[in-house]
Design an enzyme around this catalytic site. Structure first.
Site, short mmCIF file in Angstrom:
data_model
loop_
_atom_site.label_atom_id
_atom_site.label_comp_id
_atom_site.label_asym_id
_atom_site.label_seq_id
_atom_site.Cartn_x
_atom_site.Cartn_y
_atom_site.Cartn_z
N HIS A 102 0.83 -1.21 0.00
CA HIS A 102 0.00 0.00 0.00
C HIS A 102 0.86 1.25 0.00
O HIS A 102 1.95 1.29 0.59
CB HIS A 102 -0.94 0.00 1.20
N GLU A 174 -4.68 0.98 -7.18
CA GLU A 174 -5.02 2.16 -6.40
C GLU A 174 -4.11 3.32 -6.81
O GLU A 174 -3.01 3.45 -6.28
CB GLU A 174 -4.86 1.90 -4.91
#
Length: 259
Positions: A102, A174
């Protein structure tokens, strides 16, 4: 019924307290138990709560179609690593997924592609499915985004491939500039990037089953707009309301019926 792959995942990050997490999971459990989407063989549902809640959350979803995962893991299986949690322990306690790569791990903790390669190998070594996050830092052309994501994917799989490890993989696209914003990236932009990643993922050695999901301010209506470009969504704050998660499940089930 359609065999289209559909995956909905939720990361709770560090938003909820302990009891709040358990209360939320109880509501999600009740929704999933009665929702027709959860009965589809090709559907996957998972939640990633904070570490202190993992044991009771795994227990809560033990007889449920919802799987549980962790938001991180260490790259070794045991040893003197204060504050860390191994994939061995996560698998033993019943976790099925683990989030890797992430943007917040890069930004706040200095993690690099090398760390993510070590962690991806550790996940597969311990029978966990990585939820591997990829995405460009700044918005540019879709081709630039595709090139960035493919490079991040190659870097993350590098060690696992050298060790001849195999496993399932959820690739979460993302775009970093869309994380936490009020709106997701433009639909056409997401679609073009995800279509390219969807075609590219099966060519990667070691990946048994790959799925592409979109995260980054994902919400209602987006799954329908993206169509076959994605296999699902990676939800954040929107899913804090269980009713909102239920609405996304409704949307996903409708799509499965139309495919």
């Amino acid at each position: 019924m359609s065999s289209r792959k559909l995956t909905l995942g939720v990361s709770l990050k560090m938003y909820f307290g302990y009891q709040q997490t358990l209360d939320w999971c109880q509501k999600i459990h009740e929704i999933a138990e009665q929702h027709p989407l959860a009965s589809l063989p090709s559907a996957r549902l998972f939640v990633l709560p904070a570490f202190p809640t993992l044991a009771p959350v795994v227990q809560r979803f033990a007889q449920s179609p919802v799987h549980v995962g962790a938001q991180d893991l260490h790259w070794t299986d045991n040893g003197a690593f204060t504050g860390e949690v191994s994939g061995t322990m996560l698998h033993e306690m019943g976790c099925r997924y683990v989030e890797i790569g992430h943007a917040e791990r890069r930004r706040y903790f200095g993690e690099t592609d090398e760390h993510f390669a070590l962690k991806t190998a550790a996940a597969w070594r311990n029978g966990l499915t990585p939820v591997l996050c990829v995405g460009e830092e700044q918005r540019g052309s879709t081709q630039q985004a595709i090139d960035t994501c493919q490079a991040q994917l190659a870097a993350a799989l590098n060690l696992a491939q050298k060790q001849q490890l195999t496993g399932d993989l959820v690739l979460a696209y993302e775009p970093q500039w869309a994380i936490g914003s009020t709106e997701p990236a433009p639909t056409a932009y997401i679609s073009e990037v995800c279509q390219a990643l969807k075609q590219h993922l099966p060519t990667q050695a070691g990946v048994r089953e790959g799925r592409i999901i979109y995260g980054g301010s994902a919400g209602p209506g987006l799954l329908s707009q993206l169509g076959d470009a994605v296999d699902g969504l990676f939800l954040g704050r929107f899913a804090h309301d269980p009713a909102a998660f239920n609405a996304i499940m409704d949307e996903a089930f409708t799509l499965s019926s139309q495919a």
